[in-house]
Design a protein around this motif. Sequence first.
Motif, short mmCIF file in Angstrom:
data_model
loop_
_atom_site.label_atom_id
_atom_site.label_comp_id
_atom_site.label_asym_id
_atom_site.label_seq_id
_atom_site.Cartn_x
_atom_site.Cartn_y
_atom_site.Cartn_z
N UNK A 1 -8.52 4.20 -5.00
CA UNK A 1 -9.98 4.04 -4.97
C UNK A 1 -10.40 2.75 -5.69
N UNK A 2 -9.79 2.52 -6.86
CA UNK A 2 -10.12 1.30 -7.64
C UNK A 2 -9.67 0.05 -6.90
N UNK A 3 -8.51 0.16 -6.28
CA UNK A 3 -7.97 -0.99 -5.54
C UNK A 3 -8.93 -1.35 -4.39
N UNK A 4 -9.39 -0.34 -3.69
CA UNK A 4 -10.31 -0.54 -2.56
C UNK A 4 -11.60 -1.23 -3.04
N UNK A 5 -12.11 -0.76 -4.17
CA UNK A 5 -13.36 -1.32 -4.70
C UNK A 5 -13.17 -2.81 -5.04
N UNK A 6 -12.05 -3.15 -5.69
CA UNK A 6 -11.80 -4.56 -6.06
C UNK A 6 -11.62 -5.41 -4.80
N UNK A 7 -10.92 -4.85 -3.82
CA UNK A 7 -10.69 -5.59 -2.56
C UNK A 7 -12.03 -5.90 -1.89
N UNK A 8 -12.92 -4.93 -1.87
CA UNK A 8 -14.21 -5.14 -1.20
C UNK A 8 -15.05 -6.19 -1.94
N UNK A 9 -14.97 -6.18 -3.28
CA UNK A 9 -15.76 -7.17 -4.04
C UNK A 9 -15.16 -8.58 -3.89
N UNK A 10 -13.84 -8.66 -3.90
CA UNK A 10 -13.24 -9.99 -3.72
C UNK A 10 -13.50 -10.51 -2.30
N UNK B 1 3.31 5.06 -4.38
CA UNK B 1 3.08 4.23 -5.57
C UNK B 1 4.08 3.08 -5.59
N UNK B 2 3.60 1.88 -5.98
CA UNK B 2 4.49 0.72 -6.12
C UNK B 2 4.55 0.37 -7.60
N UNK B 3 5.77 0.34 -8.13
CA UNK B 3 5.95 0.03 -9.56
C UNK B 3 6.49 -1.39 -9.68
N UNK C 1 -9.23 7.24 1.56
CA UNK C 1 -10.04 8.44 1.76
C UNK C 1 -9.28 9.71 1.40
N UNK C 2 -7.98 9.71 1.67
CA UNK C 2 -7.17 10.92 1.42
C UNK C 2 -6.59 10.96 0.01
N UNK C 3 -6.18 9.80 -0.49
CA UNK C 3 -5.45 9.78 -1.77
C UNK C 3 -6.08 8.82 -2.78
N UNK C 4 -7.42 8.76 -2.79
CA UNK C 4 -8.14 7.81 -3.65
C UNK C 4 -7.75 7.85 -5.11
N UNK C 5 -7.40 9.03 -5.63
CA UNK C 5 -7.09 9.13 -7.07
C UNK C 5 -5.61 8.91 -7.37
N UNK C 6 -4.81 8.73 -6.33
CA UNK C 6 -3.38 8.46 -6.58
C UNK C 6 -3.21 7.04 -7.12
N UNK C 7 -2.16 6.85 -7.92
CA UNK C 7 -1.87 5.49 -8.41
C UNK C 7 -1.28 4.69 -7.25
N UNK C 8 -1.84 3.52 -7.01
CA UNK C 8 -1.33 2.65 -5.94
C UNK C 8 -0.30 1.67 -6.51
N UNK C 9 -0.69 0.97 -7.57
CA UNK C 9 0.21 -0.03 -8.17
C UNK C 9 0.27 0.22 -9.68
N UNK C 10 1.46 0.05 -10.23
CA UNK C 10 1.63 0.23 -11.67
C UNK C 10 2.52 -0.88 -12.19
N UNK C 11 2.12 -1.50 -13.32
CA UNK C 11 3.04 -2.42 -13.99
C UNK C 11 3.16 -1.99 -15.44
N UNK D 1 1.73 -2.89 -18.06
CA UNK D 1 0.49 -2.87 -18.84
C UNK D 1 -0.60 -2.01 -18.21
N UNK D 2 -0.68 -2.03 -16.88
CA UNK D 2 -1.83 -1.43 -16.19
C UNK D 2 -1.39 -0.59 -15.01
N UNK D 3 -2.36 0.17 -14.51
CA UNK D 3 -2.17 0.83 -13.23
C UNK D 3 -3.52 0.87 -12.53
N UNK D 4 -3.49 1.03 -11.22
CA UNK D 4 -4.74 1.05 -10.47
C UNK D 4 -4.64 2.11 -9.38
N UNK D 5 -5.69 2.90 -9.21
CA UNK D 5 -5.68 3.93 -8.17
C UNK D 5 -6.07 3.29 -6.84
#
Lengths: 86, 499
Positions: free
Chosen positions: B33-42, B225-227, B15-25, B27-31
Motif C-alpha cells: 500500500x505504501x509503495x503504491x502511494x509513493x509510486x503515484x506521487x512520484x 516479499x523482496x529482501x 488491492x489484495x495484499x496492501x498490508x504485506x511487506x513488499x520490499x525490506x532492507x 534499515x527499512x521496509x515498505x508495504x
Amino acid sequence: MNEDENNTEDLLRTFILENYLFTDDQKKLNNSDSFLDTGILDSMGILEMIYYLDEEMSIKVAPDEMIPANLDSINNLIAFIDKKTN
Amino acid sequence: MIKPTLIEQFHNICGSYGDHIAIQNDMNEITYKELKSSIERLAGFYQEQGVKQGDRVVLVIDNSINYVIAFYAIWQIGAIVVALNPQSKTHEIEKSINLCQAKLLILEQADIQKINSLNHIDINILQLSEANIQGTYSWQDALNSKPITMSLNIKKATAAQIIFTSGTTGDPKGVLLSHHNLLRNTHDITDYLELTNNDSVFNVLPFHYSYGNSVLHTHLSVGAKIILNGSMAFPQDIVDKIRDSKATGFSGVPSTYSLFLNRSDWPDNPPALRYITQAGGPMSKSLIHKLLNTLNPRTKLYIMYGQTEASARISWLPPEYLDKKMGSVGIPLNSVKIEIRDQYGNSLKHNQNGEVYVEGDNIMKEYWNNPNATQKTVINGWLRTGDIGHIDEDGFLFLEGRNNDMIKVGAHRINPLELEEVINKLDFVNESAVIGVDDEILGQKLRAFVVGDESRENQFCLKKHCNEYLPAHKIPREIKWISQLPKTASGKLKRHQLI
C-alpha cells in the motif's frame, strides 16, 4: 603501533593505492574508509584482497572471517591480521 | 485474472495484499500500500517535469526501495524505463541518455560529481537526497507531488523498458521490451517457480540487469516479499542473513553459488529455502553436483537459460530432471518455442548442434533506433541467440558455446572490442586484444594483451585509464605486454591463439 603493524599498513595501503586507486598519493586513502561504501573495492576486489593476504602475507581467511569487520577498511585489516598473527 | 500489464497487475496485488511487506532492507521496509502511494506521487512529479507516455526516463540507482518506486512510477505514466548500471562512468551515462533521447535522469544522492559532469546535458535531474543540489530536484520534494492514480490504457505492444546490452560490434544496444513481453515472461516464470504471496526472495542481483529485473517483477506480481541486504563481497554475511530472514527463495549466478560453497558455511548448514534459481551463464556440472549435495532436502534448484533480448527467460530445467538431464538448460517456457538451425537458417533434427533460435511473447520488439542490428538478430519473429546447442529426443536444450567472441565474466556479457577501443585510445598503445580466461569463481576473467611502450609509468597510466572509462566488471584483471598480436595473413586477429 609497532614496527610490524607499520609494515603491514604500508603493504596494504600500497596494494590498494596502486591497484584500485591508481595513484601513489597517500592522501587519497584514509585508513578508516570503507572499501565497499566508498566504491574503492567491489566484491571481486575483496576476493583479490583475500588472495593477496594469502599469497603475499601468508594470511588464510576462513569463510567465517570473511566479514566487513575484518576486511572492509585498512584499519579493520590491520586489526584482523594482528589477531591472526598473534 | 491476468492483467494486461505489470503495473496494472501491481495495482491489483496492492488491492489484495496492501498490508504485506513488499520490499525490506536492513534499515527499512515498505508495504504494498505504501509503495503504491509513493509510486503515484512520484508519477505526479514526472508529469510535472513534462514526462509523457513513451518518453524515456533513465535510472542510475543501486538496488533499494527507491529504485522500485522510481521504476514503477515510470510505468504509472506510461513512460519507458532505462535502468543503467550504477557503476557506469559519466561518459557511458551520457551516451545512453543521448542514444535514447531521455527526458529525465534519476541519480543517487552521493553522485554529486556525476551530477556536475552531466549538468551540461539538456535533461532534468532528480537526485535521491533530502536537500536539492542547484539545478536538480530532491527526492523529498518529488514525493510531495500530487499523485496520479488514473490507470492508463496501455496496449500490448507499448514499449515498457530499454535494457542496454553489450553488442557483438560497436556501441551497446538498447533492447526494447514491450509491456506484453515482460508480462508474459513474468507469468511463465511465476508458474514454474510456483511463486505465491507467501514467498520472500533474498535478492543480491542488480535490478538493472535482466535477471534481477525479472526477480523484481515476478515477486511483485504475486505479492511476495523482496529482501535487499548486503553485498556478495561477504558471502558468509549473506548466508547468515538468508537464514535469519527466513527467506523462501534465492537467485544467483554460477559465481554466487561457487562463493557460497567455497567461502561460507553453506555446505555444512544450508539455508532452508523452498527454491533457488541459477541463470546468467552456464554452471559447470561439477558445481551443480556440489550444490545439489549440499542443499537442504526441501530446497528445489532451478537451472535456467535466457537472454536480455528474450525479456530474461527462455528455458528452465524442472528440478526432477536434474539428474536425468544433467547439463541441460531445460525446456522452453509456456509461451516460448525453441529451434536449432544451421548456418543457412534450416531447422536441424534432434541431437544436431546448431544455433539456438527462439520465438514467443517474450522476444523483444527491436533494438532501440537500430534497425540494422534488429534485422540481423530477429528473423521473421525468431531471435537468433548466438548460442550453439542441440535439443535431445525428449525436447531438452543443451548449450555447447557461442558463435562469437563475447566474454562472460560472472553474469556480465562483455564485448572485447569495446574494451580494446578504450585501451587503444592511449598514445603509448599500438594495439590490444582482450580475451576471457578460466576463473574458478567468475567462470571467466578478463586478460588484456597490449602492444606498446611498456614503462612502469605507462603500466600505471593504463590501469588508471581503464578505471576512468570502464565500470569495475569491465576492467581487465590481468594485463600482459607483448611484442605483437597473432594475426592471419589478411591481418585479422587470431584471438583463439591468445587463449
